[in-house]
Design a protein around this motif. Structure first.
Motif, PDB file in Angstrom:
ATOM      1  N   GLN A   1       0.832  -1.201   0.000  1.00  0.00           N
ATOM      2  CA  GLN A   1       0.000   0.000   0.000  1.00  0.00           C
ATOM      3  C   GLN A   1       0.866   1.250   0.000  1.00  0.00           C
ATOM      4  N   ALA A   2       1.964   1.210   0.751  1.00  0.00           N
ATOM      5  CA  ALA A   2       2.858   2.373   0.802  1.00  0.00           C
ATOM      6  C   ALA A   2       3.449   2.652  -0.572  1.00  0.00           C
ATOM      7  N   ASP A   3       3.850   1.598  -1.294  1.00  0.00           N
ATOM      8  CA  ASP A   3       4.378   1.775  -2.654  1.00  0.00           C
ATOM      9  C   ASP A   3       3.334   2.432  -3.555  1.00  0.00           C
ATOM     10  N   GLU A   4       2.109   1.942  -3.458  1.00  0.00           N
ATOM     11  CA  GLU A   4       1.044   2.450  -4.312  1.00  0.00           C
ATOM     12  C   GLU A   4       0.724   3.905  -3.987  1.00  0.00           C
ATOM     13  N   GLN A   5       0.747   4.260  -2.716  1.00  0.00           N
ATOM     14  CA  GLN A   5       0.450   5.643  -2.337  1.00  0.00           C
ATOM     15  C   GLN A   5       1.528   6.589  -2.849  1.00  0.00           C
ATOM     16  N   VAL A   6       2.787   6.154  -2.811  1.00  0.00           N
ATOM     17  CA  VAL A   6       3.871   6.989  -3.350  1.00  0.00           C
ATOM     18  C   VAL A   6       3.660   7.211  -4.844  1.00  0.00           C
ATOM     19  N   LEU A   7       3.300   6.151  -5.559  1.00  0.00           N
ATOM     20  CA  LEU A   7       3.061   6.259  -6.997  1.00  0.00           C
ATOM     21  C   LEU A   7       1.887   7.183  -7.297  1.00  0.00           C
ATOM     22  N   PHE A   8       0.792   7.016  -6.570  1.00  0.00           N
ATOM     23  CA  PHE A   8      -0.389   7.844  -6.811  1.00  0.00           C
ATOM     24  C   PHE A   8      -0.122   9.310  -6.450  1.00  0.00           C
ATOM     25  N   THR A   9       0.649   9.523  -5.415  1.00  0.00           N
ATOM     26  CA  THR A   9       1.003  10.894  -5.033  1.00  0.00           C
ATOM     27  C   THR A   9       1.828  11.560  -6.126  1.00  0.00           C
TER      28      THR A   9
END
Length: 242
Positions: free
Chosen positions: A175-183
């Motif tokens: 989830q942390a990886d995905e949030q960085v990408l979406f940000t």
């Protein structure tokens, strides 16, 4: 000998269970992904050459049962396999992981299919597409939007839509990886197929945390009258009772 139609995380895990219980099994991969993660059983890669080629393989390999653990949206493979197994009297099991269900704080909008996305997503929105490489060419009705499409292997062809690009990455993603990408990309919408599975849930949790809307493409129904399981241990139990 069981033929395991594979290509999903759950199929690889099921192969491990079958191997641990000394169940004779050969896994089959379509060959779409380069350098796939190794399976703990004999593995073949590539298509069968249509229905006739599939029947010929069943005979040549001495296949006595088939477990179909392909992607929930691989409808053509499932329908063909179920039909052939029924006609030949070969035991057939469709393993299908449970669909995702929304949680508190999610903003999901169901789309009946790819074409229905034009109804669900307002014009001009920024879109992160997590539906696989093969579906990108079907998104011409969303050309008014900037679209980023995630793929496992870097494509040889240029991005087929006028705005956007490929995002290359090999799962699993946290989830942390995905949030960085979406940000970083700042998409307004995430588009996914309701494939289910724990491994893919991280992007949905990240979308909720980032306040993104999700266009959830409904899972196709699939053939009637076939044996289905939603839990890997239940699929293993089916194999052990053959």
């Amino acid at each position: 000998m069981i033929l395991l139609l594979a290509g999903t995380t759950e199929a690889r895990n099921l192969a491990g269970y079958l191997a641990a219980h000394d169940v004779a099994c050969v896994a089959s991969l379509a060959g779409v992904t380069r350098d796939p993660v190794a399976y703990p059983v004999e593995t073949r890669v590539g298509g069968f050459g249509g229905a006739d080629g599939f029947c010929a393989y069943l005979d040549a390999a001495g296949i006595t049962a088939v477990i179909d653990a392909t992607h929930p949206f691989a409808t053509r493979i499932t329908e063909r396999t179920a039909r052939i197994c029924a006609a030949r009297g070969v035991p057939y099991l469709r393993y299908e992981r449970p669909m995702w269900l929304s949680r508190q704080g999610d903003t999901w909008h169901e789309a009946a299919d790819v074409a229905d996305l034009a109804r669900v997503i307002p014009r001009g929105k920024r879109i992160f597409l997590a539906t696989g490489r093969q579906s990108v060419g079907d998104m011409t009705h969303l050309e008014h939007s900037a679209i980023w499409a995630r793929v496992i292997d870097a494509p040889d062809a240029p991005f087929p839509l006028p705005r956007g690009d490929w995002i290359v990455g090999r799962p699993p993603f946290s989830q942390a990886d995905e949030q960085v990408l979406f940000t970083d990309l700042k998409p307004d919408w995430l588009v996914v197929k309701n494939a289910g599975g724990a491994a893919g849930r991280a992007k949905l949790d990240a979308a909720r945390a980032c306040g993104m809307s999700v266009a959830m493409i409904a899972r196709p129904k699939g053939p009637d009258g076939i044996t289905r399981r939603e839990q890997l241990l239940d699929a293993l139990e089916w194999a052990l009772t053959l």
